[in-house]
Design a protein around this motif. Structure first.
Motif, PDB file in Angstrom:
ATOM      1  N   LYS A  77       0.860  -1.191   0.000  1.00 25.98           N
ATOM      2  CA  LYS A  77       0.000   0.000   0.000  1.00 25.98           C
ATOM      3  C   LYS A  77       0.893   1.236   0.000  1.00 25.98           C
ATOM      4  O   LYS A  77       2.031   1.207   0.482  1.00 25.98           O
ATOM      5  N   GLU A  78       0.346   2.323  -0.520  1.00 22.27           N
ATOM      6  CA  GLU A  78       1.070   3.587  -0.478  1.00 22.27           C
ATOM      7  C   GLU A  78       0.074   4.740  -0.449  1.00 22.27           C
ATOM      8  O   GLU A  78      -1.076   4.602  -0.871  1.00 22.27           O
ATOM      9  N   HIS A  79       0.508   5.872   0.071  1.00 26.67           N
ATOM     10  CA  HIS A  79      -0.319   7.090   0.050  1.00 26.67           C
ATOM     11  C   HIS A  79       0.582   8.286   0.303  1.00 26.67           C
ATOM     12  O   HIS A  79       1.687   8.159   0.854  1.00 26.67           O
ATOM     13  N   SER A  80       0.104   9.443  -0.098  1.00 27.81           N
ATOM     14  CA  SER A  80       0.833  10.667   0.230  1.00 27.81           C
ATOM     15  C   SER A  80       0.547  11.001   1.682  1.00 27.81           C
ATOM     16  O   SER A  80      -0.546  10.752   2.198  1.00 27.81           O
ATOM     17  N   LEU A  81       1.533  11.553   2.354  1.00 22.58           N
ATOM     18  CA  LEU A  81       1.352  11.909   3.756  1.00 22.58           C
ATOM     19  C   LEU A  81       0.574  13.209   3.857  1.00 22.58           C
ATOM     20  O   LEU A  81       0.903  14.195   3.209  1.00 22.58           O
ATOM     21  N   SER A  82      -0.472  13.201   4.701  1.00 26.79           N
ATOM     22  CA  SER A  82      -1.289  14.403   4.866  1.00 26.79           C
ATOM     23  C   SER A  82      -0.697  15.349   5.887  1.00 26.79           C
ATOM     24  O   SER A  82      -1.138  16.473   6.026  1.00 26.79           O
ATOM     25  N   MET A  83       0.307  14.893   6.633  1.00 26.65           N
ATOM     26  CA  MET A  83       0.993  15.747   7.601  1.00 26.65           C
ATOM     27  C   MET A  83       2.406  16.012   7.096  1.00 26.65           C
ATOM     28  O   MET A  83       3.003  15.181   6.420  1.00 26.65           O
ATOM     29  N   GLY A  84       2.956  17.156   7.427  1.00 28.36           N
ATOM     30  CA  GLY A  84       4.317  17.457   7.003  1.00 28.36           C
ATOM     31  C   GLY A  84       4.380  17.843   5.544  1.00 28.36           C
ATOM     32  O   GLY A  84       3.455  18.401   4.976  1.00 28.36           O
ATOM     33  N   SER A  85       5.462  17.479   4.890  1.00 24.08           N
ATOM     34  CA  SER A  85       5.667  17.856   3.489  1.00 24.08           C
ATOM     35  C   SER A  85       4.662  17.169   2.588  1.00 24.08           C
ATOM     36  O   SER A  85       4.463  15.960   2.659  1.00 24.08           O
ATOM     37  N   GLU A  86       4.047  17.935   1.699  1.00 25.37           N
ATOM     38  CA  GLU A  86       3.060  17.360   0.783  1.00 25.37           C
ATOM     39  C   GLU A  86       3.723  16.440  -0.236  1.00 25.37           C
ATOM     40  O   GLU A  86       3.067  15.626  -0.867  1.00 25.37           O
ATOM     41  N   ALA A  87       5.055  16.609  -0.406  1.00 26.63           N
ATOM     42  CA  ALA A  87       5.749  15.803  -1.423  1.00 26.63           C
ATOM     43  C   ALA A  87       6.096  14.410  -0.926  1.00 26.63           C
ATOM     44  O   ALA A  87       6.467  13.544  -1.707  1.00 26.63           O
ATOM     45  N   GLU A  88       5.979  14.193   0.393  1.00 27.44           N
ATOM     46  CA  GLU A  88       6.382  12.898   0.928  1.00 27.44           C
ATOM     47  C   GLU A  88       5.294  11.847   0.736  1.00 27.44           C
ATOM     48  O   GLU A  88       4.103  12.155   0.754  1.00 27.44           O
ATOM     49  N   ALA A  89       5.748  10.605   0.580  1.00 28.60           N
ATOM     50  CA  ALA A  89       4.840   9.473   0.442  1.00 28.60           C
ATOM     51  C   ALA A  89       5.224   8.410   1.459  1.00 28.60           C
ATOM     52  O   ALA A  89       6.390   8.288   1.841  1.00 28.60           O
ATOM     53  N   ALA A  90       4.225   7.663   1.900  1.00 26.93           N
ATOM     54  CA  ALA A  90       4.451   6.536   2.807  1.00 26.93           C
ATOM     55  C   ALA A  90       4.098   5.246   2.077  1.00 26.93           C
ATOM     56  O   ALA A  90       3.075   5.172   1.391  1.00 26.93           O
ATOM     57  N   SER A  91       4.960   4.253   2.178  1.00 29.65           N
ATOM     58  CA  SER A  91       4.724   2.935   1.566  1.00 29.65           C
ATOM     59  C   SER A  91       4.729   1.877   2.658  1.00 29.65           C
ATOM     60  O   SER A  91       5.489   1.965   3.630  1.00 29.65           O
ATOM     61  N   TYR A  92       3.881   0.873   2.481  1.00 31.18           N
ATOM     62  CA  TYR A  92       3.754  -0.230   3.430  1.00 31.18           C
ATOM     63  C   TYR A  92       3.899  -1.543   2.662  1.00 31.18           C
ATOM     64  O   TYR A  92       3.164  -1.783   1.691  1.00 31.18           O
ATOM     65  N   VAL A  93       4.836  -2.373   3.069  1.00 28.74           N
ATOM     66  CA  VAL A  93       5.044  -3.678   2.426  1.00 28.74           C
ATOM     67  C   VAL A  93       4.812  -4.764   3.464  1.00 28.74           C
ATOM     68  O   VAL A  93       5.402  -4.733   4.546  1.00 28.74           O
ATOM     69  N   TYR A  94       3.945  -5.717   3.120  1.00 30.78           N
ATOM     70  CA  TYR A  94       3.620  -6.832   4.014  1.00 30.78           C
ATOM     71  C   TYR A  94       4.342  -8.066   3.473  1.00 30.78           C
ATOM     72  O   TYR A  94       4.136  -8.459   2.317  1.00 30.78           O
ATOM     73  N   MET A  95       5.210  -8.661   4.299  1.00 29.21           N
ATOM     74  CA  MET A  95       6.057  -9.759   3.831  1.00 29.21           C
ATOM     75  C   MET A  95       5.958 -10.965   4.762  1.00 29.21           C
ATOM     76  O   MET A  95       5.587 -10.842   5.923  1.00 29.21           O
ATOM     77  N   GLU A  96       6.371 -12.117   4.204  1.00 27.39           N
ATOM     78  CA  GLU A  96       6.367 -13.377   4.969  1.00 27.39           C
ATOM     79  C   GLU A  96       7.668 -14.127   4.719  1.00 27.39           C
ATOM     80  O   GLU A  96       8.140 -14.220   3.581  1.00 27.39           O
ATOM     81  N   ARG A  97       8.263 -14.647   5.767  1.00 31.02           N
ATOM     82  CA  ARG A  97       9.414 -15.551   5.622  1.00 31.02           C
ATOM     83  C   ARG A  97       8.904 -16.925   5.222  1.00 31.02           C
ATOM     84  O   ARG A  97       8.032 -17.491   5.881  1.00 31.02           O
ATOM     85  N   ARG A  98       9.465 -17.455   4.144  1.00 27.49           N
ATOM     86  CA  ARG A  98       8.993 -18.749   3.655  1.00 27.49           C
ATOM     87  C   ARG A  98       9.405 -19.892   4.585  1.00 27.49           C
ATOM     88  O   ARG A  98       8.726 -20.927   4.629  1.00 27.49           O
ATOM     89  N   ASP A  99      10.506 -19.732   5.324  1.00 27.20           N
ATOM     90  CA  ASP A  99      10.983 -20.833   6.162  1.00 27.20           C
ATOM     91  C   ASP A  99      10.223 -20.925   7.492  1.00 27.20           C
ATOM     92  O   ASP A  99      10.017 -22.004   8.022  1.00 27.20           O
ATOM     93  N   SER A 100       9.790 -19.772   8.030  1.00 31.58           N
ATOM     94  CA  SER A 100       9.140 -19.787   9.352  1.00 31.58           C
ATOM     95  C   SER A 100       7.690 -19.334   9.315  1.00 31.58           C
ATOM     96  O   SER A 100       6.989 -19.446  10.319  1.00 31.58           O
ATOM     97  N   PHE A 101       7.278 -18.821   8.165  1.00 34.78           N
ATOM     98  CA  PHE A 101       5.920 -18.300   7.963  1.00 34.78           C
ATOM     99  C   PHE A 101       5.593 -17.089   8.858  1.00 34.78           C
ATOM    100  O   PHE A 101       4.437 -16.743   9.055  1.00 34.78           O
TER     101      PHE A 101
END
Length: 555
Positions: free
Chosen positions: A502-526
């Motif tokens: 997921k990603e979105h522009s930050l509504s606080m602080g600099s208007e040029a900044e963006a926040a990204s969220y990555v959801y990950m899983e380790r294949r060996d331990s789940f």
């Protein structure tokens, strides 16, 4: 064991054909504030003249047109305060000051002396009419007590003849709630007749619950009875002055308005003797919450609180209706979640009617802020934490991430109690944004490659440090994240897969900044977790989020 048999109910009235339960409050009453007299006399340290002047100016600013300023015949400070208001021309032309006096000749004379120079005023006379006070205080008959009221009215009427300003009469049968209703009506009708009330010279009949003695519905019955029986009703303003001995002052006032009362006397935040007077602000805000204009300027409650607490020297309770520091605050997780969703829907739908769970009014209409609306402790849930991150810092956490971060905050709150927004943000920064181990990205080169079939792929070459060792990673994929992930997988350093992004522009602080969220899983331990990245470049923000998630999985 409580000796409950020591007490009995005061039998006052039985009104079987009452009409008030079917009525609604659809307009503001005449408001009269008695802070400067009834409220002031109940203070451990009464207000100084300067404080009373400041308080008076606040009441004028709030829009009160009738203000009881004191009992000038009772003390020098009360007398001096009224003289200062008059001599310094502090009373606006459209404001009636009200002065209280017992229905005694020498006190009425002193009262009119104090009023010299005023353009208009209400002279409020009273005498107690209750069974108990007639018996144990005055030792007088009904006719003798009624005569006090009549003679007091005559005397005010006589002084009015030679007084250059306009004087209105108010009469209170003190301890009204402990008086037989037929007798209370008899006394009040005698006052109305003596005064000679007409459309140009109305009289205020004030019916005080000097001591609350029954449930609010009984008080409403009493008021309806008086409204029906008072003579020359069109020339009489029925006023109520509820106290709060049983904790139902607001209910008394509201039900009295349903029963026909025209006017309410009370104080800001309910200050007054014993448990206090009716809180006129709560009554007004209750009207406001039903879409009725209270006709008072009460949209900045913080200013009211500041002046009130400084002059009166009594703090407003944190749970006081509308004004309390915590009344627009949710600690419960389910409440926080509902408020969060409700405000979001309200803003999305652009409706004119306020409808948000657990918030009967919009706090901003009262001059309150949204920032402290949700507060976090060990009872809070993911919805509250998500609300703080969004409304205070602009991070719109993915729904599947909210529980993960809420557990981090939960551990902090279990150790220290309430967690402030800045502490939540510090924890978020530490857990997601500043995590540098075991992987650190030192250098990154991104290049688009056009294949023979004109398909565009992305090639990345990165220098990373992983567990204190430097590595050169190369990978090709359908985007920077996919390419870097392929290169890392080929290196055998990690074994992960991406579940969501997921990603979105930050509504606080600099208007040029963006926040990204990555959801990950380790294949060996789940094991699964989120990573977060912030940057003015969305690609760099995504890469940072990916490294953040990897570090959380492999630390």
């Amino acid at each position: 064991m409580l000796n409950y048999k020591k007490y009995k109910r005061f039998e006052t009235i039985e009104l079987k054909d009452r009409k008030w339960p079917n009525n609604t409050i659809n307009k503001a009453p005449i408001w009269c504030t008695v802070d400067l007299r009834d409220g002031n006399q109940a203070l451990i340290n009464p207000m100084t003249v300067d404080e009373k002047v400041e308080f008076f100016k606040l009441l004028v600013k709030l829009g009160f047109k009738e203000i009881e300023v004191g009992f000038p015949s009772a003390s020098k400070i009360e007398y001096d305060f009224l003289r200062r208001l008059i001599e310094e021309d502090i009373i606006p032309d459209d404001v009636l000051v009200q002065v209280l006096t017992q229905a005694r000749p020498h006190l009425i004379e002193k009262t009119f002396e104090a009023l010299k120079g005023v353009n208009q005023a209400i002279v409020h006379i009273y005498n107690s009419t209750s069974i108990l006070q007639r018996d144990v205080v005055f030792n007088m008959s009904k006719s003798e007590v009624k005569e006090i009221a009549i003679e007091g009215t005559k005397l005010v009427k006589e002084y009015v003849k030679s007084f250059p300003g306009k004087i209105y009469l108010e009469y209170s049968p003190e301890s009204f709630t402990g008086t037989e209703m037929d007798y209370a009506l008899e006394v009040c009708n005698a006052v109305v007749k003596t005064w000679g009330a007409d459309k140009n010279n109305k009289v205020i009949i004030n019916l005080p619950s000097t001591v609350q003695m029954d449930t609010p519905n009984i008080f409403a019955d009493q008021i309806e009875y008086m409204c029906r029986g008072i003579k020359s009703r069109e020339n009489v303003i029925i006023s109520v002055h509820p106290h709060n001995d049983r904790g139902t002052g607001v209910a008394d006032a509201e039900m009295a308005l349903l029963a026909g009362a025209d006017r309410v006397e009370g104080t800001l935040f309910g200050n007054g003797e014993r448990t206090g007077n009716v809180d006129v602000l709560t009554v007004a805000y209750n009207m406001f919450s039903h879409g009725v204009n209270p006709e008072l300027n009460i949209e900045n409650i913080n200013e009211i609180i500041e002046i009130y607490e400084r002059c009166v020297k009594i703090p407003v309770h944190v749970r006081h209706p509308y004004a309390g520091n915590l009344v627009f605050t949710a600690f419960s997780g389910s409440h926080q979640d509902a408020i969060n969703k409700g405000i979001k829907k309200y803003n999305e739908r652009h409706k004119n009617i306020w409808q948000v769970p657990y918030l009967p009014v919009d706090p901003t209409d009262l001059g309150r802020e949204y920032e402290p609306l949700v507060r976090i402790n060990s009872q809070s849930g993911k919805g509250g934490v998500a609300f703080i991150m969004d409304h205070c810092f602009g991070y719109k956490l993915p729904k599947s991430m909210q529980q993960e971060f809420a557990e981090v905050v939960q551990k902090i709150s279990e150790l220290k109690g309430e967690v402030q927004p800045n502490e939540i943000m510090n924890a978020f920064t530490e857990q997601y944004l500043d995590i540098k181990e075991p992987m650190k990205l030192n250098n990154l080169n991104i290049e688009d490659i056009v294949e023979v079939n004109e398909k565009v792929n992305t090639k990345v070459k990165a220098e990373i440090t992983f567990k204190n060792e430097k590595h050169i990673i190369e990978g090709i994929g359908n985007g920077p994240i996919d390419s870097l992930l392929n290169g890392l997988s080929k290196s055998k350093l990690i074994n992960v897969k991406i579940l969501d992004y997921k990603e979105h522009s930050l509504s606080m602080g600099s208007e040029a900044e963006a926040a990204s969220y990555v959801y990950m899983e380790r294949r060996d331990s789940f094991i699964k977790t989120f990573g977060v990245g912030v940057d003015s470049n969305i690609t760099k923000a995504s890469i940072k989020a990916m490294i953040s998630a990897i570090n959380r999985l492999y630390r």
